[in-house]
Design an enzyme around this catalytic site. Structure first.
Site: not given
Ligand code: GLU
Length: 447
Positions: A128, A212, A379, A168
């Protein structure tokens, strides 16, 4: 030493090594609590300092991000990328741009991401990143200059086989575009697989934007069905009004539920007759305005700037805003009002107290690392399409997402049952997510 003592030693080490990082402590505490159950049964998972290694990121990067604002003043922000665990695949996880971002927040998110990504069943590790940059009120050119400066440093550390960032909070299609452009220039190659959440004409995947929120609705449908229910006729609260919330609202309403409230940091909107999704999309995605605009333009909607969205009676609550937005008091209120299902679209929106209340009051609870895994799963589907230079139809991609979410629910439910905690999807998600990563780490030796 008993498992209890062993686990409390792991936790003490985390506290000592990471002082002041309360969100990271909270995320680790929840997982370690579930791991006690598996360590009792399968003590070999304590071998080779496996748990200590799991709690320590493989690499943590902190860097300066200087940029020039529209008045010609130089601004300085801090950039982060935590590459937490690569046992299952390249590091994968989003970038968050928000003033609250610090290393503890990024570490909690990266830690959660390891288990979430494992649950998808796809070959992705956990990471992250982000910055304390506040996109609110910035011009388009300021956003671009910030994204470009951020990528000037980040590009050294990422790559299709190394680390694949995405969006995010505060990072959507526009920001991914600016970052991809700068990466392409610096690397002098069009490496599609280096970022996900790209535009559809340059390597993006259909359904990634919706994933999501749709995934959360699919997961929650499975959870409802497991208890003889469906979204049909249910009153649903969805906090937030960003990308996750908007598409959760859309899918929940398609599945027969009525979304009676949503929010942003300026307040919450009560809309007893359901949400006009097209209007909300126009306000949030096109005009980038606050939810008060919705109330001005849609009849029957009321704006509240005090009290809590969780005070409203509902059947299903879907927190989709941010970490720790739903505490023990809120959870008690939900239970008193007859709410029976909570599933998390955001990462760790429920405090530890709230989860205690869910357990005590018989609320069926889908934790974020399972319920919101649809984004990162899609993704990974984008990465698959990039790897074979292909693009799939909306229907096919959505079907893959749906299957992945149904499977995550099934695995969480079956694992909870196998370990003697039927219906506890927190334990199910933590143990199932952990096992795959742990098996891979044991097989790959002490690295
Ligand atoms: N930010 C999203 C999560 O919390 C997606 C992360 C991604 O697609 O790599 O899972």
């Amino acid at each position: 030493m008993s498992v209890e003592q062993q686990v409390s030693q792991y936790y003490d080490t985390v506290l000592k090594r990471n002082p002041g990082e309360s969100e990271f402590h909270q995320a680790v505490a929840e997982v370690l609590d579930s791991l006690k159950i598996i360590l009792e049964k399968d003590p070999h998972y304590a071998k080779d300092a496996l748990i200590e290694r799991l709690c320590e990121p493989e690499r943590q990067l902190i860097f300066r991000v200087p940029w020039t604002d529209d008045n010609g003043n130089v601004q300085v922000n801090r950039g982060f990328r935590v590459q937490f665990n690569s046992a299952l695949g390249p590091y994968k996880g989003g970038l968050r741009f928000h003033p609250s971002v610090n290393v503890g927040i990024i570490k909690f998110l990266g830690f959660e991401q390891i288990f979430k990504n494992s649950l998808t069943g796809l070959p992705i590790g956990g990471g992250k990143g982000g910055s304390d940059f506040d996109p609110k009120g910035k011009s388009d050119l300021e956003i671009m200059r910030f994204c470009q400066s951020f990528m000037v440093e980040l590009h050294r550390h990422i790559g299709e086989y190394r680390d694949v960032p995405a969006g995010d909070i505060g990072v959507g299609g526009r920001e991914i575009g600016y970052m991809f452009g700068m990466y392409k220039r610096l690397a002098n190659q069009h490496e599609s697989g280096v970022l996900t959440g790209k535009g559809l004409t340059w390597g993006g995947s259909l359904v990634r934007t919706e994933a999501t929120g749709y995934g959360l609705a699919y997961f929650t449908s499975e959870m409802l069905a497991a208890h003889g229910e469906s979204f049909e006729g249910k009153k649903v609260i969805v906090s937030g009004s960003g990308n996750v919330a908007i598409y959760a609202i859309q899918k929940v309403q398609e599945l027969g539920g009525t979304v009676i409230a949503f929010s942003d940091s300026s307040g919450w909107v009560e809309c007893p007759n359901g949400v006009d999704v097209a209007k909300l999309q126009d306000i949030k995605e096109v005009r980038r305005e606050r939810v008060s605009a919705y109330v001005d333009e849609v009849e029957g909607a009321t704006l509240h700037t005090d009290g809590s969205i969780w005070d409203l009676p509902c059947d299903v609550a879907l927190p989709c805003a941010t970490q720790n937005e739903l505490n023990g008091e809120h959870a008690t209120k939900l239970a008193d009002n007859g709410c029976k299902f909570v599933a998390e679209g955001a990462n760790m929106p429920s405090t530890a107290d709230a989860i205690e209340v869910y357990r005590a009051r018989g609320i069926h609870f889908g934790p974020g690392k399972a319920a919101n895994a649809g984004g990162v799963a899609t993704s990974a589907l984008e990465m698959q399409q990039n790897a074979c230079r292909d693009s799939w139809s909306f229907e096919y991609t959505d079907q893959r997402l749906h299957e992945i979410m149904s499977n995550i629910f099934k695995v969480c439910a079956a694992t909870a049952k196998e370990y003697g905690h039927e219906g506890d999807y927190v334990i199910g998600a933590n143990i199932a997510g952990f096992k795959k990563v742990a098996d891979a780490m044991l097989a790959q030796g002490v690295v």
